[in-house]
Motif scaffolding. Structure first.
Motif, PDB file in Angstrom:
ATOM      1  N   GLU A  80     -19.585 -24.216 -15.538  1.00 24.22           N
ATOM      2  CA  GLU A  80     -20.183 -24.030 -16.863  1.00 24.22           C
ATOM      3  C   GLU A  80     -21.667 -24.380 -16.851  1.00 24.22           C
ATOM      4  O   GLU A  80     -22.492 -23.651 -17.409  1.00 24.22           O
ATOM      5  CB  GLU A  80     -19.452 -24.891 -17.899  1.00 24.22           C
ATOM      6  N   MET A  81     -22.001 -25.468 -16.192  1.00 18.75           N
ATOM      7  CA  MET A  81     -23.396 -25.900 -16.157  1.00 18.75           C
ATOM      8  C   MET A  81     -24.239 -24.928 -15.337  1.00 18.75           C
ATOM      9  O   MET A  81     -25.358 -24.605 -15.721  1.00 18.75           O
ATOM     10  CB  MET A  81     -23.485 -27.317 -15.584  1.00 18.75           C
ATOM     11  N   TYR A  82     -23.711 -24.453 -14.228  1.00 16.49           N
ATOM     12  CA  TYR A  82     -24.455 -23.503 -13.419  1.00 16.49           C
ATOM     13  C   TYR A  82     -24.646 -22.184 -14.172  1.00 16.49           C
ATOM     14  O   TYR A  82     -25.666 -21.531 -14.035  1.00 16.49           O
ATOM     15  CB  TYR A  82     -23.766 -23.270 -12.078  1.00 16.49           C
ATOM     16  N   LYS A  83     -23.675 -21.817 -14.979  1.00 19.16           N
ATOM     17  CA  LYS A  83     -23.817 -20.614 -15.815  1.00 19.16           C
ATOM     18  C   LYS A  83     -24.949 -20.808 -16.820  1.00 19.16           C
ATOM     19  O   LYS A  83     -25.777 -19.915 -17.030  1.00 19.16           O
ATOM     20  CB  LYS A  83     -22.506 -20.315 -16.541  1.00 19.16           C
ATOM     21  N   ILE A  84     -25.026 -21.984 -17.401  1.00 16.05           N
ATOM     22  CA  ILE A  84     -26.111 -22.300 -18.341  1.00 16.05           C
ATOM     23  C   ILE A  84     -27.456 -22.237 -17.634  1.00 16.05           C
ATOM     24  O   ILE A  84     -28.422 -21.678 -18.149  1.00 16.05           O
ATOM     25  CB  ILE A  84     -25.883 -23.681 -18.991  1.00 16.05           C
TER      26      ILE A  84
ATOM     27  N   SER B  35     -38.634 -22.999 -21.552  1.00 11.48           N
ATOM     28  CA  SER B  35     -38.714 -24.070 -20.561  1.00 11.48           C
ATOM     29  C   SER B  35     -37.332 -24.699 -20.424  1.00 11.48           C
ATOM     30  O   SER B  35     -36.448 -24.495 -21.263  1.00 11.48           O
ATOM     31  CB  SER B  35     -39.725 -25.128 -21.013  1.00 11.48           C
ATOM     32  N   LEU B  36     -37.143 -25.462 -19.370  1.00 11.22           N
ATOM     33  CA  LEU B  36     -35.865 -26.139 -19.142  1.00 11.22           C
ATOM     34  C   LEU B  36     -35.516 -27.038 -20.327  1.00 11.22           C
ATOM     35  O   LEU B  36     -34.378 -27.044 -20.803  1.00 11.22           O
ATOM     36  CB  LEU B  36     -35.925 -26.945 -17.841  1.00 11.22           C
ATOM     37  N   LYS B  37     -36.510 -27.745 -20.809  1.00  5.62           N
ATOM     38  CA  LYS B  37     -36.299 -28.659 -21.941  1.00  5.62           C
ATOM     39  C   LYS B  37     -35.914 -27.900 -23.204  1.00  5.62           C
ATOM     40  O   LYS B  37     -34.935 -28.238 -23.875  1.00  5.62           O
ATOM     41  CB  LYS B  37     -37.568 -29.468 -22.186  1.00  5.62           C
ATOM     42  N   ASP B  38     -36.662 -26.850 -23.523  1.00  2.00           N
ATOM     43  CA  ASP B  38     -36.390 -26.093 -24.747  1.00  2.00           C
ATOM     44  C   ASP B  38     -35.036 -25.383 -24.688  1.00  2.00           C
ATOM     45  O   ASP B  38     -34.306 -25.346 -25.673  1.00  2.00           O
ATOM     46  CB  ASP B  38     -37.500 -25.077 -25.005  1.00  2.00           C
ATOM     47  N   TYR B  39     -34.707 -24.833 -23.523  1.00  2.00           N
ATOM     48  CA  TYR B  39     -33.418 -24.155 -23.401  1.00  2.00           C
ATOM     49  C   TYR B  39     -32.275 -25.154 -23.555  1.00  2.00           C
ATOM     50  O   TYR B  39     -31.291 -24.872 -24.232  1.00  2.00           O
ATOM     51  CB  TYR B  39     -33.307 -23.407 -22.069  1.00  2.00           C
ATOM     52  N   GLY B  40     -32.419 -26.306 -22.918  1.00  2.00           N
ATOM     53  CA  GLY B  40     -31.384 -27.336 -23.040  1.00  2.00           C
ATOM     54  C   GLY B  40     -31.180 -27.763 -24.478  1.00  2.00           C
ATOM     55  O   GLY B  40     -30.048 -27.870 -24.952  1.00  2.00           O
ATOM     56  N   GLU B  41     -32.285 -27.973 -25.182  1.00  2.00           N
ATOM     57  CA  GLU B  41     -32.185 -28.376 -26.584  1.00  2.00           C
ATOM     58  C   GLU B  41     -31.514 -27.290 -27.420  1.00  2.00           C
ATOM     59  O   GLU B  41     -30.744 -27.591 -28.331  1.00  2.00           O
ATOM     60  CB  GLU B  41     -33.574 -28.697 -27.136  1.00  2.00           C
ATOM     61  N   SER B  42     -31.785 -26.029 -27.106  1.00  2.00           N
ATOM     62  CA  SER B  42     -31.161 -24.939 -27.861  1.00  2.00           C
ATOM     63  C   SER B  42     -29.653 -24.882 -27.615  1.00  2.00           C
ATOM     64  O   SER B  42     -28.910 -24.364 -28.434  1.00  2.00           O
ATOM     65  CB  SER B  42     -31.803 -23.597 -27.509  1.00  2.00           C
ATOM     66  N   GLN B  43     -29.207 -25.421 -26.480  1.00  2.00           N
ATOM     67  CA  GLN B  43     -27.785 -25.450 -26.139  1.00  2.00           C
ATOM     68  C   GLN B  43     -27.135 -26.782 -26.510  1.00  2.00           C
ATOM     69  O   GLN B  43     -25.951 -26.989 -26.248  1.00  2.00           O
ATOM     70  CB  GLN B  43     -27.601 -25.197 -24.634  1.00  2.00           C
ATOM     71  N   GLY B  44     -27.930 -27.713 -27.047  1.00  2.00           N
ATOM     72  CA  GLY B  44     -27.396 -29.024 -27.409  1.00  2.00           C
ATOM     73  C   GLY B  44     -27.239 -29.954 -26.215  1.00  2.00           C
ATOM     74  O   GLY B  44     -26.389 -30.837 -26.222  1.00  2.00           O
ATOM     75  N   ILE B  45     -28.054 -29.752 -25.190  1.00  4.66           N
ATOM     76  CA  ILE B  45     -27.988 -30.560 -23.965  1.00  4.66           C
ATOM     77  C   ILE B  45     -29.314 -31.297 -23.804  1.00  4.66           C
ATOM     78  O   ILE B  45     -30.376 -30.689 -23.954  1.00  4.66           O
ATOM     79  CB  ILE B  45     -27.739 -29.660 -22.736  1.00  4.66           C
TER      80      ILE B  45
ATOM     81  N   VAL C 233     -30.100 -34.402 -18.748  1.00  5.23           N
ATOM     82  CA  VAL C 233     -28.911 -33.762 -18.184  1.00  5.23           C
ATOM     83  C   VAL C 233     -29.287 -32.420 -17.548  1.00  5.23           C
ATOM     84  O   VAL C 233     -28.827 -32.088 -16.453  1.00  5.23           O
ATOM     85  CB  VAL C 233     -27.813 -33.577 -19.269  1.00  5.23           C
ATOM     86  N   MET C 234     -30.144 -31.666 -18.210  1.00  4.33           N
ATOM     87  CA  MET C 234     -30.588 -30.377 -17.658  1.00  4.33           C
ATOM     88  C   MET C 234     -31.314 -30.588 -16.329  1.00  4.33           C
ATOM     89  O   MET C 234     -31.087 -29.846 -15.373  1.00  4.33           O
ATOM     90  CB  MET C 234     -31.492 -29.645 -18.645  1.00  4.33           C
ATOM     91  N   LYS C 235     -32.192 -31.610 -16.261  1.00  7.08           N
ATOM     92  CA  LYS C 235     -32.903 -31.883 -15.014  1.00  7.08           C
ATOM     93  C   LYS C 235     -31.931 -32.265 -13.906  1.00  7.08           C
ATOM     94  O   LYS C 235     -32.069 -31.811 -12.770  1.00  7.08           O
ATOM     95  CB  LYS C 235     -33.927 -33.012 -15.199  1.00  7.08           C
ATOM     96  N   TYR C 236     -30.946 -33.084 -14.226  1.00  7.57           N
ATOM     97  CA  TYR C 236     -29.948 -33.521 -13.247  1.00  7.57           C
ATOM     98  C   TYR C 236     -29.198 -32.315 -12.681  1.00  7.57           C
ATOM     99  O   TYR C 236     -29.074 -32.160 -11.463  1.00  7.57           O
ATOM    100  CB  TYR C 236     -28.981 -34.513 -13.896  1.00  7.57           C
TER     101      TYR C 236
END
Length: 83
Positions: free
Chosen positions: A11-15, A25-35, A39-42
């Motif tokens: 699931e995470m790799y799909k995200i 950006s990684l940060k903005d995409y994560g926030e849009s997914q509620g992550i 966690v996204m960096k990890y």
């Protein structure tokens, strides 16, 4: 337990693959997914370690040459200033 880890990993790799196809950006995409960003960096680090060839493919796509044609010759004269 291992099955749950594998499911979460998929699931995470799909995200992360969806993020790569987005313009965010990684940060903005994560926030849009509620992550959270941490966690996204990890997961991004884990993804890069497991699939190092994905980075090479992106670098090859990004590298390209653009031909440049000079219409007229430009002459630049340098003057020497003595102090």
């Amino acid at each position: 337990m291992q099955r749950e880890d594998t499911k979460r990993k998929r699931e995470m790799y799909k995200i992360l693959r969806n993020w790569k196809n987005s313009t965010l950006s990684l940060k903005d995409y994560g926030e849009s997914q509620g992550i959270t960003y941490e966690v996204m960096k990890y997961w991004h680090r884990k993804f890069k370690a497991e699939f190092p060839e994905t980075k090479k493919k992106v670098a090859k796509k990004a590298a390209s040459f653009i031909p440049v044609e000079v219409a007229t010759q430009v002459s630049i004269a340098f003057t020497r200033v003595l102090y």
